[in-house]
Scaffold this motif. Structure first.
Motif, PDB file in Angstrom:
ATOM      1  N   TRP A  86      46.348  39.616  36.058  1.00  0.00           N
ATOM      2  CA  TRP A  86      46.051  38.982  37.335  1.00  0.00           C
ATOM      3  C   TRP A  86      47.308  39.080  38.174  1.00  0.00           C
ATOM      4  O   TRP A  86      48.425  38.959  37.652  1.00  0.00           O
ATOM      5  N   SER A 119      49.184  29.710  43.347  1.00  0.00           N
ATOM      6  CA  SER A 119      48.842  30.872  44.164  1.00  0.00           C
ATOM      7  C   SER A 119      48.886  30.534  45.652  1.00  0.00           C
ATOM      8  O   SER A 119      48.537  29.437  46.074  1.00  0.00           O
ATOM      9  N   THR A 156      44.067  38.797  42.207  1.00  0.00           N
ATOM     10  CA  THR A 156      43.154  39.860  41.796  1.00  0.00           C
ATOM     11  C   THR A 156      43.343  40.180  40.308  1.00  0.00           C
ATOM     12  O   THR A 156      44.396  39.907  39.744  1.00  0.00           O
ATOM     13  N   TRP A 157      42.310  40.761  39.712  1.00  0.00           N
ATOM     14  CA  TRP A 157      42.360  41.219  38.330  1.00  0.00           C
ATOM     15  C   TRP A 157      42.379  42.734  38.323  1.00  0.00           C
ATOM     16  O   TRP A 157      41.593  43.366  39.016  1.00  0.00           O
ATOM     17  N   THR A 158      43.285  43.312  37.539  1.00  0.00           N
ATOM     18  CA  THR A 158      43.351  44.754  37.335  1.00  0.00           C
ATOM     19  C   THR A 158      43.258  45.009  35.852  1.00  0.00           C
ATOM     20  O   THR A 158      44.106  44.549  35.077  1.00  0.00           O
ATOM     21  N   ARG A 186      52.658  38.679  38.281  1.00  0.00           N
ATOM     22  CA  ARG A 186      51.578  39.166  37.419  1.00  0.00           C
ATOM     23  C   ARG A 186      51.523  38.290  36.180  1.00  0.00           C
ATOM     24  O   ARG A 186      52.543  37.975  35.584  1.00  0.00           O
ATOM     25  N   PRO A 212      44.968  35.245  47.807  1.00  0.00           N
ATOM     26  CA  PRO A 212      44.087  35.760  46.756  1.00  0.00           C
ATOM     27  C   PRO A 212      44.835  36.235  45.511  1.00  0.00           C
ATOM     28  O   PRO A 212      45.972  36.693  45.584  1.00  0.00           O
ATOM     29  N   GLY A 265      49.085  38.106  42.210  1.00  0.00           N
ATOM     30  CA  GLY A 265      48.999  37.495  43.524  1.00  0.00           C
ATOM     31  C   GLY A 265      50.353  36.934  43.921  1.00  0.00           C
ATOM     32  O   GLY A 265      51.324  36.997  43.164  1.00  0.00           O
TER      33      GLY A 265
END
Length: 145
Positions: free
Chosen positions: A107, A135, A140-142, A98, A138, A109
């Motif tokens: 972010w 990476s 991802t953004w949380t 993260r 994928p 992955g």
């Protein structure tokens, strides 16, 4: 006009997952001074001819073909982490990572450690590290609630 709230470097943390279920993410002190994330994309370009004016320069059309995130980190050498980072570099395994931007979110992955450097400028200077995580799939953004 309201001022833009500052986000200081201490609010950007590279947190590495422990692989457990549920997974716990911890900031490793090996990355303690500089950290950043960069997003890039591979593209395909096509020249789009202007049929009404074939003598004019044509515009390019760009299609994104592949996405990638790269995390960079640096800091003073934290020797307690050396064995783990060396094993990560020496293998082909990805770790869940993260890139936390407090208070906004993170972010996340799978990342592989592709570059790992330990240096010092002189006999009395503090040893430092530089690392690059790329990476593997994928990202991802949380957003934080």
């Amino acid at each position: 006009m309201a001022p833009v709230p500052r986000v200081t470097g201490s609010k950007l943390l590279v947190q590495i997952g422990d692989g457990a279920s549920p997974e716990v993410f911890q900031h490793d002190c090996l990355i303690n001074t500089k950290r950043g994330v960069q997003f890039t994309s591979e593209t395909n370009e096509t020249i789009m001819p202007d049929c009404a004016n074939p003598e004019d320069p044509a515009w390019k059309s760009v299609t994104k073909d592949g996405l990638q995130a790269t995390i960079s980190g640096a800091g003073m050498l934290y020797s307690a982490s050396l064995a783990e980072w060396w094993a990560w570099y020496n293998g082909d395994n990805a770790k869940n990572v993260r890139f936390n931007v407090t208070p906004a979110g993170y972010w996340q992955g799978a990342f592989k450690l592709t570059q790992f450097e330990v240096t010092a400028d002189g006999n009395k200077e503090t040893a430092t590290t530089n690392s690059t995580l790329v990476s593997d799939g994928p990202v991802t953004w949380t957003a934080n609630p």
